[in-house]
Design a protein around this motif. Structure first.
Motif, PDB file in Angstrom:
ATOM      1  N   LEU A   1      39.470  17.015  55.971  1.00 34.30           N
ATOM      2  CA  LEU A   1      39.210  15.587  56.117  1.00 34.30           C
ATOM      3  C   LEU A   1      40.144  14.730  55.276  1.00 34.30           C
ATOM      4  O   LEU A   1      40.185  13.522  55.431  1.00 34.30           O
ATOM      5  CB  LEU A   1      37.754  15.279  55.756  1.00 34.30           C
ATOM      6  CG  LEU A   1      36.700  15.968  56.616  1.00 34.30           C
ATOM      7  CD1 LEU A   1      35.312  15.601  56.146  1.00 34.30           C
ATOM      8  CD2 LEU A   1      36.876  15.613  58.091  1.00 34.30           C
ATOM      9  N   GLY A   2      40.862  15.351  54.365  1.00 30.45           N
ATOM     10  CA  GLY A   2      41.728  14.593  53.467  1.00 30.45           C
ATOM     11  C   GLY A   2      41.389  14.892  52.026  1.00 30.45           C
ATOM     12  O   GLY A   2      40.212  14.965  51.660  1.00 30.45           O
ATOM     13  N   GLY A   3      42.412  15.082  51.202  1.00 28.46           N
ATOM     14  CA  GLY A   3      42.171  15.405  49.804  1.00 28.46           C
ATOM     15  C   GLY A   3      41.414  16.706  49.676  1.00 28.46           C
ATOM     16  O   GLY A   3      41.687  17.680  50.389  1.00 28.46           O
ATOM     17  N   PRO A   4      40.422  16.761  48.794  1.00 24.80           N
ATOM     18  CA  PRO A   4      39.702  18.007  48.560  1.00 24.80           C
ATOM     19  C   PRO A   4      38.564  18.266  49.539  1.00 24.80           C
ATOM     20  O   PRO A   4      37.919  19.308  49.482  1.00 24.80           O
ATOM     21  CB  PRO A   4      39.139  17.808  47.148  1.00 24.80           C
ATOM     22  CG  PRO A   4      38.898  16.337  47.062  1.00 24.80           C
ATOM     23  CD  PRO A   4      40.014  15.699  47.852  1.00 24.80           C
ATOM     24  N   SER A   5      38.305  17.345  50.440  1.00 23.00           N
ATOM     25  CA  SER A   5      37.107  17.424  51.282  1.00 23.00           C
ATOM     26  C   SER A   5      37.389  18.001  52.661  1.00 23.00           C
ATOM     27  O   SER A   5      38.467  17.810  53.223  1.00 23.00           O
ATOM     28  CB  SER A   5      36.480  16.037  51.425  1.00 23.00           C
ATOM     29  OG  SER A   5      36.104  15.526  50.169  1.00 23.00           O
ATOM     30  N   SER A   6      36.388  18.690  53.182  1.00 25.67           N
ATOM     31  CA  SER A   6      36.472  19.273  54.517  1.00 25.67           C
ATOM     32  C   SER A   6      35.103  19.233  55.167  1.00 25.67           C
ATOM     33  O   SER A   6      34.076  19.047  54.503  1.00 25.67           O
ATOM     34  CB  SER A   6      36.935  20.738  54.454  1.00 25.67           C
ATOM     35  OG  SER A   6      38.191  20.869  53.844  1.00 25.67           O
ATOM     36  N   ALA A   7      35.096  19.410  56.471  1.00 25.82           N
ATOM     37  CA  ALA A   7      33.857  19.619  57.207  1.00 25.82           C
ATOM     38  C   ALA A   7      33.802  21.090  57.587  1.00 25.82           C
ATOM     39  O   ALA A   7      34.622  21.565  58.370  1.00 25.82           O
ATOM     40  CB  ALA A   7      33.805  18.739  58.448  1.00 25.82           C
ATOM     41  N   ALA A   8      32.853  21.832  56.999  1.00 27.41           N
ATOM     42  CA  ALA A   8      32.619  23.214  57.390  1.00 27.41           C
ATOM     43  C   ALA A   8      31.627  23.187  58.548  1.00 27.41           C
ATOM     44  O   ALA A   8      30.554  22.572  58.433  1.00 27.41           O
ATOM     45  CB  ALA A   8      32.068  24.013  56.213  1.00 27.41           C
ATOM     46  N   ILE A   9      31.983  23.828  59.644  1.00 31.27           N
ATOM     47  CA  ILE A   9      31.194  23.710  60.871  1.00 31.27           C
ATOM     48  C   ILE A   9      30.750  25.091  61.332  1.00 31.27           C
ATOM     49  O   ILE A   9      31.565  26.015  61.408  1.00 31.27           O
ATOM     50  CB  ILE A   9      32.014  23.036  61.978  1.00 31.27           C
ATOM     51  CG1 ILE A   9      32.605  21.705  61.477  1.00 31.27           C
ATOM     52  CG2 ILE A   9      31.148  22.805  63.221  1.00 31.27           C
ATOM     53  CD1 ILE A   9      33.679  21.147  62.373  1.00 31.27           C
ATOM     54  N   ALA A  10      29.480  25.219  61.625  1.00 26.28           N
ATOM     55  CA  ALA A  10      28.927  26.461  62.195  1.00 26.28           C
ATOM     56  C   ALA A  10      28.339  26.136  63.567  1.00 26.28           C
ATOM     57  O   ALA A  10      27.594  25.171  63.711  1.00 26.28           O
ATOM     58  CB  ALA A  10      27.849  27.037  61.269  1.00 26.28           C
ATOM     59  N   TYR A  11      28.698  26.954  64.561  1.00 27.74           N
ATOM     60  CA  TYR A  11      28.271  26.698  65.932  1.00 27.74           C
ATOM     61  C   TYR A  11      27.196  27.704  66.343  1.00 27.74           C
ATOM     62  O   TYR A  11      27.315  28.898  66.098  1.00 27.74           O
ATOM     63  CB  TYR A  11      29.467  26.801  66.877  1.00 27.74           C
ATOM     64  CG  TYR A  11      30.514  25.748  66.649  1.00 27.74           C
ATOM     65  CD1 TYR A  11      30.411  24.499  67.238  1.00 27.74           C
ATOM     66  CD2 TYR A  11      31.609  26.002  65.827  1.00 27.74           C
ATOM     67  CE1 TYR A  11      31.391  23.515  67.034  1.00 27.74           C
ATOM     68  CE2 TYR A  11      32.593  25.038  65.598  1.00 27.74           C
ATOM     69  CZ  TYR A  11      32.467  23.793  66.223  1.00 27.74           C
ATOM     70  OH  TYR A  11      33.425  22.844  65.987  1.00 27.74           O
ATOM     71  N   LYS A  12      26.162  27.158  66.963  1.00 28.99           N
ATOM     72  CA  LYS A  12      25.096  28.004  67.529  1.00 28.99           C
ATOM     73  C   LYS A  12      25.474  28.269  68.980  1.00 28.99           C
ATOM     74  O   LYS A  12      25.216  27.435  69.866  1.00 28.99           O
ATOM     75  CB  LYS A  12      23.753  27.295  67.422  1.00 28.99           C
ATOM     76  CG  LYS A  12      22.567  28.131  67.856  1.00 28.99           C
ATOM     77  CD  LYS A  12      21.254  27.395  67.567  1.00 28.99           C
ATOM     78  CE  LYS A  12      20.043  28.210  67.975  1.00 28.99           C
ATOM     79  NZ  LYS A  12      18.761  27.504  67.656  1.00 28.99           N
ATOM     80  N   LEU A  13      26.129  29.391  69.217  1.00 33.15           N
ATOM     81  CA  LEU A  13      26.684  29.657  70.532  1.00 33.15           C
ATOM     82  C   LEU A  13      25.622  30.029  71.542  1.00 33.15           C
ATOM     83  O   LEU A  13      24.538  30.528  71.203  1.00 33.15           O
ATOM     84  CB  LEU A  13      27.717  30.794  70.431  1.00 33.15           C
ATOM     85  CG  LEU A  13      28.908  30.523  69.515  1.00 33.15           C
ATOM     86  CD1 LEU A  13      29.857  31.700  69.545  1.00 33.15           C
ATOM     87  CD2 LEU A  13      29.640  29.250  69.939  1.00 33.15           C
ATOM     88  N   ASP A  14      25.931  29.780  72.830  1.00 29.04           N
ATOM     89  CA  ASP A  14      25.033  30.208  73.913  1.00 29.04           C
ATOM     90  C   ASP A  14      24.974  31.723  73.924  1.00 29.04           C
ATOM     91  O   ASP A  14      25.979  32.421  73.733  1.00 29.04           O
ATOM     92  CB  ASP A  14      25.571  29.715  75.260  1.00 29.04           C
ATOM     93  CG  ASP A  14      25.559  28.193  75.349  1.00 29.04           C
ATOM     94  OD1 ASP A  14      24.736  27.577  74.654  1.00 29.04           O
ATOM     95  OD2 ASP A  14      26.393  27.655  76.084  1.00 29.04           O
ATOM     96  N   GLU A  15      23.795  32.261  74.115  1.00 28.24           N
ATOM     97  CA  GLU A  15      23.633  33.723  74.168  1.00 28.24           C
ATOM     98  C   GLU A  15      24.103  34.240  75.523  1.00 28.24           C
ATOM     99  O   GLU A  15      23.950  33.594  76.548  1.00 28.24           O
ATOM    100  CB  GLU A  15      22.173  34.095  73.941  1.00 28.24           C
ATOM    101  CG  GLU A  15      21.670  33.667  72.554  1.00 28.24           C
ATOM    102  CD  GLU A  15      22.368  34.385  71.430  1.00 28.24           C
ATOM    103  OE1 GLU A  15      22.415  33.824  70.303  1.00 28.24           O
ATOM    104  OE2 GLU A  15      22.877  35.500  71.661  1.00 28.24           O
TER     105      GLU A  15
END
Length: 355
Positions: free
Chosen positions: A341-355
């Motif tokens: 996202l800029g500098g030290p920050s980020s968006a960590a994203i986890a996806y709940k996938l379709d089975e």
């Protein structure tokens, strides 16, 4: 003749004490910036350039140190100046005029700088105590209450804290709203949403999204006030709940901004499981924080923020992308990604996938 063996010479290394001295005295610059914010200097200059003597009069400053103070801020890049001393005219640098101008509510960061000066700066004097005891060194020293319990018991402190957190996260939230692909989703819930600014930004930029901010009643009331002030009360839903005792509202995207790092490992995992349960198949869990690099070497600010969690919280700590992946896999998520996202920050994203 016997051979004479010589040890290979180590490559010469130039050493100096510059870094040691700069870091050791880093609070000189920090406190100068924070004091200027607390005094209202940047808010004053947001109205237009002023001579030093007018600044002195309006802020009630003594003549001794006046020019050193203003010129130090100029040298640091926070002010711009024409003339010298008695003939000097000062104005805000462009980035200061953007982020420390209270007339720019969508970008204003002055509230977090005030919080850093008035709360965090004194508490960091007890870092050694925190390292030896493992206990918080904030209001906890006097009240024995965890930070959020202490804040909720003081409406004035809570209001200032929520305002500061809004300022701290504004840049990250703006970046997330621009970079994340919302096209596949319809609903978003910001868990621990504080003033509701993230939900507001998403609803403004992506009008197809139905957005909710969710927090305890005392904070949700502040969110209603802020959204009403920003003329967004009809575009963002405000709901109340406790994320340790209540189930999360269902949504396609569950977001937590600077929430997970407040808590210990078991509590982190409990919150992740709740996010998983609240998401539909194909949903996304987004954590916006100072995610550490896996080698724990590069994100210096993130590591220092983790020390701040030691000072502020009973069990909080920042974490790496690999740790986030491990914990979310354990909860049932099957795929993770990291969005800088800029500098030290980020968006960590986890996806709940379709089975």
């Amino acid at each position: 003749m016997d051979k004479v063996f010589k040890s290979p010479q180590a490559p010469s290394t130039v050493v100096n004490a510059d870094k040691i001295f700069q870091v050791a005295t880093g609070f000189f610059a920090s406190k100068t910036l924070l004091t200027a914010t607390n005094l209202g200097l940047f808010a004053l200059l947001a109205k237009g350039p002023l001579p030093a003597r007018e600044i002195q009069e309006k802020l009630g400053l003594h003549s001794r140190g006046l020019f050193d103070f203003l010129d130090a801020l100029t040298s640091l890049g926070f002010l711009e100046r024409s003339g010298l001393k008695e003939t000097a005219i000062y104005q805000n640098a462009p980035d200061v005029d953007t982020f420390l101008n209270p007339n720019n509510p969508h970008q204003y960061m002055g509230n977090v700088l005030e919080m850093v000066n008035n709360r965090l700066y004194p508490f960091w004097n007890y870092l050694e105590d925190a390292l030896k005891s493992g206990k918080p060194q904030n209001e906890y020293r006097e009240t024995g209450k965890p930070i959020f319990e202490a804040l909720v018991s003081s409406p004035e402190k809570l209001r200032k804290f929520i305002s500061a957190m809004r300022g701290a996260q504004l840049g990250n939230f703006h970046s997330f709203v621009e970079k994340f692909d919302f096209s596949r989703y319809k609903t978003l819930c910001d868990v621990g949403g504080a003033s509701g600014v993230l939900a507001m930004l998403v609803a403004t930029k992506h009008p197809h999204m139905k957005c909710t901010t969710w927090d305890i009643p005392e904070v949700s009331q502040l969110a209603r006030e802020y959204l009403r002030e920003m003329k967004m009360k009809n575009k963002v839903a405000v709901k109340e709940g406790d994320f340790f005792t209540d189930s999360f509202p269902n949504a396609d995207i569950i977001v937590m901004g600077n929430i997970l790092h407040d808590w210990d490992l078991d509590q982190k995992k409990a919150l992740i499981r709740k996010a998983f349960n609240a998401l539909p198949k194909g949903g996304a869990f987004v954590v916006i924080e100072n995610i550490l690099d896996n080698e724990r070497k590069e994100n210096t600010f993130g590591l220092l923020m983790s020390l701040n969690m030691l000072i502020e919280c009973e069990g909080g700590f920042d974490f790496t992308e690999a740790e986030f992946k491990e914990w979310t896999r354990e909860a049932g998520f099957r795929y993770t990604d990291l969005l800088p996202l800029g500098g030290p920050s980020s968006a960590a994203i986890a996806y709940k996938l379709d089975e």
